[in-house]
Design a protein around this motif. Structure first.
Motif, PDB file in Angstrom:
ATOM      1  N   MET A 175      -0.067  -4.333  -4.689  1.00  0.00           N
ATOM      2  CA  MET A 175      -0.495  -2.427  -4.034  1.00  0.00           C
ATOM      3  C   MET A 175       0.141  -3.157  -2.828  1.00  0.00           C
ATOM      4  O   MET A 175      -1.319  -4.335  -2.345  1.00  0.00           O
ATOM      5  CB  MET A 175      -1.365  -1.424  -4.631  1.00  0.00           C
ATOM      6  N   PRO A 176       0.226  -2.400  -1.953  1.00  0.00           N
ATOM      7  CA  PRO A 176       0.222  -3.387   0.094  1.00  0.00           C
ATOM      8  C   PRO A 176      -0.873  -1.946   0.656  1.00  0.00           C
ATOM      9  O   PRO A 176      -1.114  -0.631   0.289  1.00  0.00           O
ATOM     10  CB  PRO A 176       1.454  -3.058   0.828  1.00  0.00           C
ATOM     11  N   THR A 177      -1.985  -2.895   0.635  1.00  0.00           N
ATOM     12  CA  THR A 177      -3.507  -2.117   1.547  1.00  0.00           C
ATOM     13  C   THR A 177      -3.221  -2.198   2.909  1.00  0.00           C
ATOM     14  O   THR A 177      -3.327  -3.795   3.511  1.00  0.00           O
ATOM     15  CB  THR A 177      -4.704  -2.434   0.714  1.00  0.00           C
ATOM     16  N   ASP A 229       4.160  -0.261  -4.941  1.00  0.00           N
ATOM     17  CA  ASP A 229       5.359  -0.989  -4.265  1.00  0.00           C
ATOM     18  C   ASP A 229       6.264  -1.122  -4.368  1.00  0.00           C
ATOM     19  O   ASP A 229       7.470  -1.926  -3.621  1.00  0.00           O
ATOM     20  CB  ASP A 229       4.597  -2.657  -5.595  1.00  0.00           C
ATOM     21  N   GLY A 230       6.353  -0.117  -4.870  1.00  0.00           N
ATOM     22  CA  GLY A 230       7.931   0.623  -5.452  1.00  0.00           C
ATOM     23  C   GLY A 230       8.634   1.881  -4.482  1.00  0.00           C
ATOM     24  O   GLY A 230       7.378   2.494  -3.260  1.00  0.00           O
ATOM     25  N   PRO A 231       8.798   2.896  -4.927  1.00  0.00           N
ATOM     26  CA  PRO A 231       8.940   4.611  -4.040  1.00  0.00           C
ATOM     27  C   PRO A 231       8.007   5.128  -3.742  1.00  0.00           C
ATOM     28  O   PRO A 231       6.843   4.992  -4.657  1.00  0.00           O
ATOM     29  CB  PRO A 231      10.153   5.144  -4.792  1.00  0.00           C
ATOM     30  N   HIS A 232       7.787   5.529  -2.312  1.00  0.00           N
ATOM     31  CA  HIS A 232       6.209   6.762  -2.555  1.00  0.00           C
ATOM     32  C   HIS A 232       6.660   8.108  -2.777  1.00  0.00           C
ATOM     33  O   HIS A 232       7.658   8.710  -2.394  1.00  0.00           O
ATOM     34  CB  HIS A 232       6.264   6.433  -0.934  1.00  0.00           C
ATOM     35  N   GLY A 255       3.162   5.520  -7.813  1.00  0.00           N
ATOM     36  CA  GLY A 255       4.038   5.734  -6.651  1.00  0.00           C
ATOM     37  C   GLY A 255       2.997   6.373  -5.468  1.00  0.00           C
ATOM     38  O   GLY A 255       4.079   7.139  -5.109  1.00  0.00           O
ATOM     39  N   ILE A 256       1.908   6.740  -6.614  1.00  0.00           N
ATOM     40  CA  ILE A 256       0.701   7.905  -5.068  1.00  0.00           C
ATOM     41  C   ILE A 256       0.375   6.630  -3.839  1.00  0.00           C
ATOM     42  O   ILE A 256      -0.109   6.101  -4.483  1.00  0.00           O
ATOM     43  CB  ILE A 256       0.444   8.772  -5.795  1.00  0.00           C
ATOM     44  N   ALA A 257       0.577   7.079  -3.008  1.00  0.00           N
ATOM     45  CA  ALA A 257      -0.260   6.715  -2.055  1.00  0.00           C
ATOM     46  C   ALA A 257      -1.719   7.126  -1.800  1.00  0.00           C
ATOM     47  O   ALA A 257      -1.863   8.183  -2.102  1.00  0.00           O
ATOM     48  CB  ALA A 257       0.221   6.795  -0.685  1.00  0.00           C
ATOM     49  N   VAL A 258      -2.700   5.910  -1.864  1.00  0.00           N
ATOM     50  CA  VAL A 258      -3.750   6.325  -1.085  1.00  0.00           C
ATOM     51  C   VAL A 258      -4.861   6.379  -0.254  1.00  0.00           C
ATOM     52  O   VAL A 258      -4.550   5.000   0.477  1.00  0.00           O
ATOM     53  CB  VAL A 258      -5.114   5.812  -2.639  1.00  0.00           C
ATOM     54  N   LEU A 259      -5.156   7.576   0.703  1.00  0.00           N
ATOM     55  CA  LEU A 259      -5.638   7.215   2.073  1.00  0.00           C
ATOM     56  C   LEU A 259      -7.488   7.131   1.869  1.00  0.00           C
ATOM     57  O   LEU A 259      -7.232   8.369   1.176  1.00  0.00           O
ATOM     58  CB  LEU A 259      -5.583   8.175   2.766  1.00  0.00           C
ATOM     59  N   ARG A 260      -8.471   6.111   1.627  1.00  0.00           N
ATOM     60  CA  ARG A 260      -9.821   5.877   1.523  1.00  0.00           C
ATOM     61  C   ARG A 260     -10.005   6.085   3.079  1.00  0.00           C
ATOM     62  O   ARG A 260     -10.038   4.924   3.333  1.00  0.00           O
ATOM     63  CB  ARG A 260      -9.932   5.565   0.694  1.00  0.00           C
ATOM     64  N   PHE A 261     -11.607   6.443   3.354  1.00  0.00           N
ATOM     65  CA  PHE A 261     -12.069   6.377   4.574  1.00  0.00           C
ATOM     66  C   PHE A 261     -12.839   6.345   4.845  1.00  0.00           C
ATOM     67  O   PHE A 261     -13.680   7.410   3.865  1.00  0.00           O
ATOM     68  CB  PHE A 261     -10.840   7.059   5.847  1.00  0.00           C
ATOM     69  N   ASP A 262     -14.232   5.461   5.661  1.00  0.00           N
ATOM     70  CA  ASP A 262     -15.130   6.063   5.499  1.00  0.00           C
ATOM     71  C   ASP A 262     -15.619   7.059   6.942  1.00  0.00           C
ATOM     72  O   ASP A 262     -14.891   7.054   7.754  1.00  0.00           O
ATOM     73  CB  ASP A 262     -16.415   4.402   6.080  1.00  0.00           C
ATOM     74  N   PHE A 263     -16.269   8.811   6.116  1.00  0.00           N
ATOM     75  CA  PHE A 263     -16.383   9.045   6.998  1.00  0.00           C
ATOM     76  C   PHE A 263     -17.765   8.863   8.444  1.00  0.00           C
ATOM     77  O   PHE A 263     -17.769   7.822   8.358  1.00  0.00           O
ATOM     78  CB  PHE A 263     -17.679  10.374   6.297  1.00  0.00           C
ATOM     79  N   MET A 316       0.281  -3.940 -14.565  1.00  0.00           N
ATOM     80  CA  MET A 316       1.115  -2.763 -13.496  1.00  0.00           C
ATOM     81  C   MET A 316       1.723  -3.335 -13.601  1.00  0.00           C
ATOM     82  O   MET A 316       2.893  -4.352 -13.421  1.00  0.00           O
ATOM     83  CB  MET A 316       0.518  -2.295 -12.236  1.00  0.00           C
ATOM     84  N   SER A 317       2.585  -2.276 -14.842  1.00  0.00           N
ATOM     85  CA  SER A 317       4.799  -2.694 -15.282  1.00  0.00           C
ATOM     86  C   SER A 317       5.260  -1.831 -14.437  1.00  0.00           C
ATOM     87  O   SER A 317       5.523  -0.739 -15.347  1.00  0.00           O
ATOM     88  CB  SER A 317       5.110  -3.065 -16.145  1.00  0.00           C
ATOM     89  N   GLY A 318       5.302  -1.998 -13.444  1.00  0.00           N
ATOM     90  CA  GLY A 318       6.087  -0.223 -12.988  1.00  0.00           C
ATOM     91  C   GLY A 318       4.710   0.783 -12.467  1.00  0.00           C
ATOM     92  O   GLY A 318       3.769   0.488 -12.795  1.00  0.00           O
ATOM     93  N   PRO A 319       5.991   2.109 -12.707  1.00  0.00           N
ATOM     94  CA  PRO A 319       4.508   2.261 -12.452  1.00  0.00           C
ATOM     95  C   PRO A 319       4.063   3.388 -13.393  1.00  0.00           C
ATOM     96  O   PRO A 319       3.575   4.066 -13.628  1.00  0.00           O
ATOM     97  CB  PRO A 319       5.544   4.038 -11.841  1.00  0.00           C
ATOM     98  N   ASN A 320       4.789   3.124 -14.881  1.00  0.00           N
ATOM     99  CA  ASN A 320       4.146   4.135 -15.915  1.00  0.00           C
ATOM    100  C   ASN A 320       3.491   3.244 -16.765  1.00  0.00           C
ATOM    101  O   ASN A 320       2.983   3.996 -18.107  1.00  0.00           O
ATOM    102  CB  ASN A 320       5.439   4.101 -16.808  1.00  0.00           C
TER     103      ASN A 320
END
Length: 407
Positions: A1-3, A24-27, A57-65, A282-286
């Protein structure tokens, strides 16, 4: 996954450091992850959950408080309310970036924060908490001995997880007034509560109180013997799988049809435990599996070896090819099973001392059904025509390129 490493302004204008894990695929959707008290965006549980969701297919934003990790600001000036405001600031950033979040995930005090913040975010469809306290003030038991000094002096240094932190009086007063019952009661999103019965930091009673205060749809899943920080890879992986599967019921995760001529998909293999050999496949989203090495070779034996996957591909393709042929012919084949054994043996024609080896797969095929001898023989011949069999017998070419993964 691109980070992607990104920054955005927090509740007081301080620059907050974040990672945005993209599919990697559709967002298809976006999630926002809130870490535990004095932790950070890069703890193993956060990384694994982000990786699993990105695979769906779910983008995740994780951040430092504010004041933690790579984020600017003074931690001593933060509070539970400022954490909630940082979450809202993160949501504002994602909205402006065209990725409005629909899923919130919070760990420990971060779980309490997402429960509070969700009531101020109309677009949120689902909320998941991990080891969250029902009462934010619960966190003060981690530094109970320092409370008199904090109240008397306005701030004091405490040691949490072996690291020094300055805790201000404002934080103490804020968590004392941070009751979650009203926010949970009006939560307009599906709720998943993950908690370990033996959690020694936040007791299981907290999960029960959150569950009772919430309206349906709500779910409660035990993390069994996990510790509060979900440090064991197996526990973090389980939590990630549960969240990923559960979220699919509440988020619109139907990928668009691929364009004509698009390849079947990408198989992404990434380290699940950099201290061992465990790999996420991971093979595709499922489709998700684990690859590992046996314990005798330094692994944890929690997944098939790479050669095991290769043998599985041969066995599966053999069985499918036989079934397709028998079905097309209308033959009474009731069941197929295939045993595969893989060996490396020295090539008979290799030059002496070269050390060259060839791979040998021994395949046993079991056919059940009222088949004639000729039909069985024909199905045996068809087995040799399976695509994976042909690939293994042919010479292959692997083209490799190095991609910068530090972006």
């Amino acid at each position: 996954m691109p980070t992607h490493r990104i920054t955005f302004p927090g509740h007081d204008g301080s620059t907050l450091a974040a990672r945005l894990d993209m599919p990697d695929g559709p967002h298809l959707a976006t999630a926002l992850f809130a870490h535990c008290f004095t932790c950070g965006k890069d703890i193993p549980a956060a990384r694994r959950i982000a990786a699993r969701l990105a695979g769906m297919g779910i983008a995740v934003l994780r951040f430092d408080f504010t004041g933690l990790g790579h984020s600017e600001g003074e931690f001593a000036n933060t509070s539970f309310t400022s954490n909630v405001d940082d979450l809202i600031a993160a949501c504002t950033y994602l909205d402006g970036d065209g990725k409005p979040p629909s899923l919130l995930i919070g760990h420990s005090l971060g779980g309490a924060a997402v429960l509070k913040a969700a009531s101020q975010m109309d677009q949120i469809k689902a909320v998941a908490t991990i080891g969250a306290p029902f009462d934010p003030e619960h966190v003060t038991h981690n530094f109970a001995d320092a409370l008199p000094e904090i109240i008397a002096k306005g701030v004091a240094e405490v040691s949490l997880g072996g690291r020094p932190f300055n805790i201000g009086k404002g934080f103490i007063e804020d968590v004392a007034s941070g009751a979650l019952t009203p926010a949970i009661a009006k939560l307009n999103a599906a709720l998943l509560i993950l908690h370990a019965p033996r959690d020694e930091i936040v007791s299981i009673d907290n999960a029960s109180q959150i569950f009772l205060a919430a309206k349906h749809p709500k779910s409660f899943v035990t993390l069994d013997n996990a510790d509060h920080l979900v440090t064991r890879a197996a526990d973090a992986e389980y939590a990630a799988d549960v969240i990923a599967t559960w979220a699919a019921r509440y988020l619109p995760l139907k990928p668009p049809a691929p364009p004509p001529g698009a390849p079947e998909g990408i198989v992404r293999v990434s380290e699940a435990d950099p201290n061992g050999y465990l790999q996420d496949v991971m093979s595709g989203p499922n489709h998700h599996a684990l690859a590992d090495e046996p314990a005798a070779y330094g692994g944890t034996n929690r997944g098939m070896s790479p050669y095991g996957f290769l043998s599985a591909g041969l066995g599966a393709c053999t069985s499918m090819t036989i079934r397709m042929y028998a079905r097309r012919k209308g033959w009474p084949l009731e069941h197929v099973s295939v045993d595969i054994c893989h060996d490396k043996v020295h090539a008979q024609d290799a030059e002496t001392g070269s050390g060259d080896k060839i791979d040998t797969w021994r395949r046993r095929i079991y056919l059940t059904g009222d088949l004639t001898g000729d039909q069985r023989q024909r199905l045996l011949e068809i087995a040799d025509k399976c695509p994976v069999h042909r690939t293994l017998e042919r010479s292959s070419e692997v083209l490799t390129e190095l991609v910068d993964g530090s972006a």
